[in-house]
Design a protein around this motif. Structure first.
Motif, PDB file in Angstrom:
ATOM      1  N   ASP A   1       2.093  -1.285  -8.106  1.00 34.63           N
ATOM      2  CA  ASP A   1       1.614  -2.448  -7.350  1.00 34.63           C
ATOM      3  C   ASP A   1       0.459  -3.101  -8.102  1.00 34.63           C
ATOM      4  N   GLU A   2       0.741  -4.180  -8.774  1.00 36.84           N
ATOM      5  CA  GLU A   2      -0.241  -4.873  -9.612  1.00 36.84           C
ATOM      6  C   GLU A   2      -1.062  -3.895 -10.433  1.00 36.84           C
TER       7      GLU A   2
ATOM      8  N   SER B   1       3.892  -6.172  -1.723  1.00 40.21           N
ATOM      9  CA  SER B   1       3.395  -4.797  -1.586  1.00 40.21           C
ATOM     10  C   SER B   1       4.094  -4.090  -0.434  1.00 40.21           C
TER      11      SER B   1
HETATM   12 MG   LIG Z   1      -0.025  -6.834  -2.645  1.00 39.54          MG
END
Ligand SMILES: [Mg+2]
Ligand SMILES: Nc1ncnc2c1ncn2[C@@H]1O[C@H](COP(=O)(O)OP(=O)(O)OP(=O)(O)O)[C@@H](O)[C@H]1O
Lengths: 244, 313
Positions: free
Chosen positions: B160-161, B41
């Motif tokens: 991000d995910e 991240s």
């Molecule tokens: Mg992360």
């Protein structure tokens, strides 16, 4: 049509009726006045006193709202964060002073009348607004804040479009607390010659006339209830419009 | 094009990202994988300056991002996060129109763009536009989050995910939709995930991170079949590695001349699908047909099994 609603309407109607024509209520209050003493307060127009009482409270409320919210915004910005503990203890200190003490200190400075009362009211209003605004500004989810940044908002835009709307229900809750305590504190103002409903209560106490006391206190209580109700309704509306 | 050059980020003693260099070509999609806390991240967020690097730099389209005001940079780069991160007090429509409004687009253009995106993502604008986030399912929220990221027509999308909070069925659908969207819009995508299957499905290339370092980058097939370090091997090693590998190849690669009986498999099917069909029907070979049903040859169990085995050194 629930009971609470009916009670509220009844309260508004009776306050309005009493202010328009207090003498209608004379039979109800007669037994509370001493023999031969007047039942209805006539040294001043009750409607006018009520308006003055409300006006003073509203003016102070507006000032404390402005100061409280701006203060809360300032100490949650990167440049103001270090002042957070200081402003907290200042606002708390303001609250621990009894209202009478604030009045007593303010009179020599600004003289008798509405001004010392206004000062006391403002000082008392700041803390609840400030504390609640602070809690409200902390209410925005971290993810929403990150999203605001990622969408390209400037700090000011983020504050205006995300943080403040999400804080609004909490800010209104603070205003409500300040308004209720303000209505009560304004009463004491008449001790330093501010023209408020406190005048009626104090006159009653001085002349042992319970009818006066009931008129003054009843009006003050009714005002507090109605204002609190109105703000509570706004608060609910805001919470609905700006859920977290 | 995005170039990450010798980038590091430290938080006190920890090096969240340590000397990472990466290039992502125009229109390419890169999946960043790695264990929790490996710096995925942090690395991603240096691209739109949600994180400022301690050393190194990021260049987007020839421009060093540190020379662009962050809020202006971010209006050109889409960003999708886990759990969508919608503004809770704003409707889907308002959420999606956020960046176009900041860019002062005309009202009709905003309206048209939001409607277009909602439709593209399979949400009826009239039904879903006026809804607040709490009136949407997790999957719908995620789609609105993707629409919001795409609203101002960015050419780069950071994720991000994005599908981490979705259940497997919704997630699979979201992955298919994203792949289609990407093709249609020609997006450059950097996607963080800790799901290797998702990385293989959505990434042209995969970058593997571990403790802030970039251990390996390459195509999914390279990463699965030739892990460069024990850490990468540990990440990709599992009993179903052969199936992952097979899922990356298409029957086209293994067609040979001949004839076989039974139901045909499509030339565009994955090797994994073809293997499944053969296992299920107890056959050693199946006929292969093209999109129009024309016979192209056969695919054999033997070749399929070889394709799923560890490559010889
Ligand atoms: Mg992360
Ligand atoms: N704002 C921060 N302050 C201090 N340390 C941080 C901060 N952000 C990240 N870190 C640390 O940096 C390291 C990398 O974090 P990062 O969030 O990039 O990991 P990640 O690979 O995304 O992990 P996950 O898969 O769990 O999301 C971690 O050790 C984390 O604790």
């Amino acid at each position: 049509m629930n009971v609470a609603f009916v009670a509220r309407v009844a309260l508004i109607v009776s306050v309005a009726a009493f202010l328009a024509a207090p003498s209608i209520f004379e039979p109800l209050l007669r037994s509370l006045a001493p023999e031969g003493a007047p039942v209805i307060y006539r040294h001043a127009n009750l409607a006018e006193l009520t308006a003055l009482h409300l006006g003073l409270t509203a003016l102070a409320l507006a000032a404390s709202a402005l100061v409280g919210v701006i203060l809360a915004i300032s100490v949650t910005q990167p440049w103001g964060r270090e002042f957070l503990p200081l402003s907290r203890s200042l606002a708390n200190a303001g609250q621990t002073f009894p209202p009478v003490a604030v009045l007593a200190i303010a009179v020599p400075a600004v003289g008798f009348g509405a001004e010392p009362t206004l000062i006391a009211l403002i000082i008392y209003g700041i803390l609840p607004v400030f504390e609640n605004a602070l809690a409200g500004l902390g209410r925005a989810p971290a993810r929403a804040l990150e999203a605001a940044d990622a969408c390209g908002m400037t700090r000011a835009q983020r504050l205006r479009k995300v943080e403040l709307p999400l804080a609004l229900p909490a800010i209104l809750a603070g205003l409500r607390l300040a308004a209720i305590s303000g209505v009560a504190t304004a009463t004491i103002g008449s001790a330093v010659a501010a023209r408020t409903l406190g005048e009626v209560v104090f006159a009653g106490l001085a002349s042992n006339n319970l009818a006066y006391v009931v008129q003054g206190a009843g009006l003050i209580a009714a005002l507090a209830i109605l204002i609190s109700d109105a703000l509570l309704a706004m608060e609910r509306k805001a919470a609905e419009a700006f859920p977290v | 094009m995005i170039a990450i050059e010798r980038l590091s980020k430290r938080y006190g003693e920890t090096a969240a990202v340590a000397d990472v260099s990466l290039e992502i070509a125009e229109g390419e999609s890169l999946a960043i994988v790695g264990s929790s806390g490996s710096g995925k991240s942090t690395l991603l967020k240096t691209i739109n300056r949600l994180v400022e690097p301690s050393a190194g730099r990021v260049v987007v389209d020839g421009e060093d991002v540190s020379t662009v005001a962050p809020h202006l940079l971010r209006r050109r780069i889409g960003y999708v996060m886990q759990g969508a991160g919608l503004f809770p007090h704003r409707t889907a429509f308002e959420n999606i129109s956020t960046t176009p409004r900041l860019l002062r687009w005309e009202e009709p253009r905003i309206r048209a763009r939001v409607d277009e995106l909602l439709t593209l993502l399979g949400l009826d604008p009239a039904t879903y536009g006026p809804r607040k986030p709490h009136e949407l399912s997790g999957g719908e929220q995620q789609r609105v989050g993707v629409a919001r990221a795409l609203a101002a027509e960015p050419r780069v999308l950071l994720m991000d995910e994005p599908f981490g909070a979705l259940d497997p069925a919704v997630r699979a659908k979201a992955q298919v939709d994203l792949a289609a969207l990407r093709k249609r819009l020609g997006l450059t995508i950097v996607l963080v995930t800790h799901d290797m299957d998702e990385a293989a499905r959505l990434g042209d290339r995969i970058a593997v991170m571990h403790r802030g370092r970039l251990l390996q980058q390459g195509t999914p097939a390279e990463i699965f079949s030739r892990p460069a370090t024990p850490e990468v091997a540990a990440l990709v090693a599992s009993d179903d590695r052969p199936f992952r590998l097979l899922a990356l190849g298409s029957v086209r690669d293994l067609v040979e001349p001949g004839s076989a009986a039974g139901d045909p498999v499509a030339v565009e099917a994955t090797l994994r699908g073809a293997l499944g069909a053969l296992l299920w029907s107890r056959r050693d070979a199946a006929p292969v047909v093209g999109a129009g049903g024309e016979a192209l040859g056969i695919v054999t169990l033997k070749r399929l099994i070889e394709a799923g085995a560890e490559p010889k050194a």
